[in-house]
Design a protein around this motif. Structure first.
Motif, mmCIF file in Angstrom:
data_model
loop_
_atom_site.group_PDB
_atom_site.id
_atom_site.type_symbol
_atom_site.label_atom_id
_atom_site.label_comp_id
_atom_site.label_asym_id
_atom_site.label_seq_id
_atom_site.Cartn_x
_atom_site.Cartn_y
_atom_site.Cartn_z
ATOM 1 N N THR A 1 73.506 -2.796 41.877
ATOM 2 C CA THR A 1 72.677 -2.497 43.057
ATOM 3 C C THR A 1 73.546 -2.016 44.218
ATOM 4 O O THR A 1 73.285 -0.965 44.820
ATOM 5 C CB THR A 1 71.873 -3.740 43.480
ATOM 6 O OG1 THR A 1 70.986 -4.084 42.426
ATOM 7 C CG2 THR A 1 71.088 -3.487 44.755
ATOM 8 N N ILE A 2 74.588 -2.773 44.534
ATOM 9 C CA ILE A 2 75.452 -2.403 45.671
ATOM 10 C C ILE A 2 76.190 -1.101 45.392
ATOM 11 O O ILE A 2 76.305 -0.244 46.283
ATOM 12 C CB ILE A 2 76.420 -3.552 46.007
ATOM 13 C CG1 ILE A 2 75.618 -4.740 46.547
ATOM 14 C CG2 ILE A 2 77.470 -3.098 47.020
ATOM 15 C CD1 ILE A 2 76.435 -5.989 46.791
ATOM 16 N N ASN A 3 76.678 -0.910 44.173
ATOM 17 C CA ASN A 3 77.339 0.355 43.836
ATOM 18 C C ASN A 3 76.402 1.534 44.028
ATOM 19 O O ASN A 3 76.814 2.588 44.513
ATOM 20 C CB ASN A 3 77.870 0.325 42.398
ATOM 21 C CG ASN A 3 79.229 -0.319 42.307
ATOM 22 O OD1 ASN A 3 80.060 -0.179 43.198
ATOM 23 N ND2 ASN A 3 79.459 -1.040 41.220
ATOM 24 N N SER A 4 75.128 1.369 43.669
ATOM 25 C CA SER A 4 74.177 2.475 43.833
ATOM 26 C C SER A 4 73.974 2.820 45.307
ATOM 27 O O SER A 4 73.711 3.975 45.640
ATOM 28 C CB SER A 4 72.844 2.157 43.151
ATOM 29 O OG SER A 4 72.055 1.275 43.911
ATOM 30 N N SER B 1 67.486 -6.896 44.838
ATOM 31 C CA SER B 1 68.806 -7.089 44.241
ATOM 32 C C SER B 1 68.889 -6.623 42.785
ATOM 33 O O SER B 1 69.962 -6.649 42.193
ATOM 34 C CB SER B 1 69.220 -8.558 44.338
ATOM 35 O OG SER B 1 68.283 -9.362 43.665
ATOM 36 N N ASP B 2 67.788 -6.160 42.231
ATOM 37 C CA ASP B 2 67.818 -5.590 40.884
ATOM 38 C C ASP B 2 67.386 -4.121 40.888
ATOM 39 O O ASP B 2 67.056 -3.555 39.859
ATOM 40 C CB ASP B 2 66.948 -6.395 39.924
ATOM 41 C CG ASP B 2 65.483 -6.434 40.330
ATOM 42 O OD1 ASP B 2 65.146 -5.999 41.450
ATOM 43 O OD2 ASP B 2 64.660 -6.910 39.525
ATOM 44 N N ASP B 3 67.423 -3.488 42.066
ATOM 45 C CA ASP B 3 67.102 -2.064 42.185
ATOM 46 C C ASP B 3 68.381 -1.240 42.112
ATOM 47 O O ASP B 3 69.426 -1.661 42.595
ATOM 48 C CB ASP B 3 66.415 -1.766 43.528
ATOM 49 C CG ASP B 3 64.975 -2.230 43.566
ATOM 50 O OD1 ASP B 3 64.451 -2.684 42.535
ATOM 51 O OD2 ASP B 3 64.374 -2.142 44.651
ATOM 52 N N TRP B 4 68.260 -0.045 41.567
ATOM 53 C CA TRP B 4 69.365 0.899 41.541
ATOM 54 C C TRP B 4 68.857 2.193 42.143
ATOM 55 O O TRP B 4 67.881 2.764 41.668
ATOM 56 C CB TRP B 4 69.846 1.151 40.114
ATOM 57 C CG TRP B 4 70.107 -0.104 39.342
ATOM 58 C CD1 TRP B 4 70.600 -1.287 39.826
ATOM 59 C CD2 TRP B 4 69.852 -0.319 37.966
ATOM 60 N NE1 TRP B 4 70.688 -2.215 38.825
ATOM 61 C CE2 TRP B 4 70.235 -1.644 37.657
ATOM 62 C CE3 TRP B 4 69.361 0.475 36.940
ATOM 63 C CZ2 TRP B 4 70.135 -2.180 36.390
ATOM 64 C CZ3 TRP B 4 69.268 -0.056 35.673
ATOM 65 C CH2 TRP B 4 69.653 -1.364 35.413
ATOM 66 N N TRP B 5 69.528 2.644 43.184
ATOM 67 C CA TRP B 5 69.086 3.839 43.892
ATOM 68 C C TRP B 5 69.748 5.083 43.330
ATOM 69 O O TRP B 5 70.943 5.076 43.002
ATOM 70 C CB TRP B 5 69.404 3.714 45.376
ATOM 71 C CG TRP B 5 68.495 2.795 46.127
ATOM 72 C CD1 TRP B 5 67.457 2.064 45.641
ATOM 73 C CD2 TRP B 5 68.561 2.505 47.518
ATOM 74 N NE1 TRP B 5 66.861 1.335 46.647
ATOM 75 C CE2 TRP B 5 67.522 1.590 47.812
ATOM 76 C CE3 TRP B 5 69.383 2.908 48.545
ATOM 77 C CZ2 TRP B 5 67.285 1.101 49.084
ATOM 78 C CZ3 TRP B 5 69.159 2.432 49.820
ATOM 79 C CH2 TRP B 5 68.116 1.531 50.083
#
Length: 182
Positions: free
Chosen positions: A65-68, A137-141
């Motif tokens: 998530t944070i990397n995205s 917290s389980d999303d990927w942008w």
């Protein structure tokens, strides 16, 4: 039946009427703030975006998530993580893998609902922040998400925006494109 319900809701002393009226006043006050912010956006093509991430036992997904978010083409943002009384390694993973000054972590001592965690995140956002974006917290942008949204807001003179999303089914290991249809 609908007319009966409406009449009941708006009786002279109805508590629901009072709640709705107070919400309407609150909405109008906030709408004025949005309109002022909207004027600012028209003059500022690189507004600061505060990205609010509530977490609860997110150790399996938080890194991706944070990397995205960090890999966005748009770079003027801050990440505000609301640690919602995690009982796993979520915060240790964040601290170990990310040393960015863009990331701020706030610990909640007692588990609360996601909406409350998002409100705390908004309250902790920078005073210089122009826009708020929520990310679970389980999303990927996708890499151009923020940039595309801001460009659309500027083009359409919009104060708020929502987007569609692709849904990943972990059991079937496949994506469902444009899951949210309007």
């Amino acid at each position: 039946k609908l007319i009966f319900v409406i009449k009941y809701l708006f009786k002279k002393e109805s508590i629901i009427k009072k709640i709705l009226f107070s919400r309407f006043i609150h909405f109008n006050i906030n709408l004025k703030k949005f309109k002022n912010k909207q004027r600012f956006l028209l003059n500022n093509s690189k507004p600061l975006v505060s990205i609010i991430i509530p977490t609860f036992n997110s150790q399996r997904t938080i890194k991706k998530t944070i990397n995205s978010i960090l890999n966005q083409t748009y770079k003027n943002f801050e990440i505000i993580i609301i640690d919602n009384s995690d009982t796993d390694e979520t915060i240790k993973i964040i601290k170990k893998n990310f040393r960015s000054k863009k990331i701020k972590i706030f610990k909640i001592t007692q588990k609360i609902l996601n909406g409350q965690a998002r409100n705390i995140g908004v309250a902790r956002s920078s005073r210089k922040s122009d826009l708020i974006s929520f990310c679970d917290s389980d999303d990927w942008w996708k890499p151009n998400k923020i940039n595309n949204q801001i460009q659309f807001m500027l083009k359409e003179n919009a104060s708020a925006i929502c987007t569609n999303y692709d849904f990943f089914d972990p059991k079937k290991k496949n994506y469902i494109k444009n899951y949210f249809k309007i």
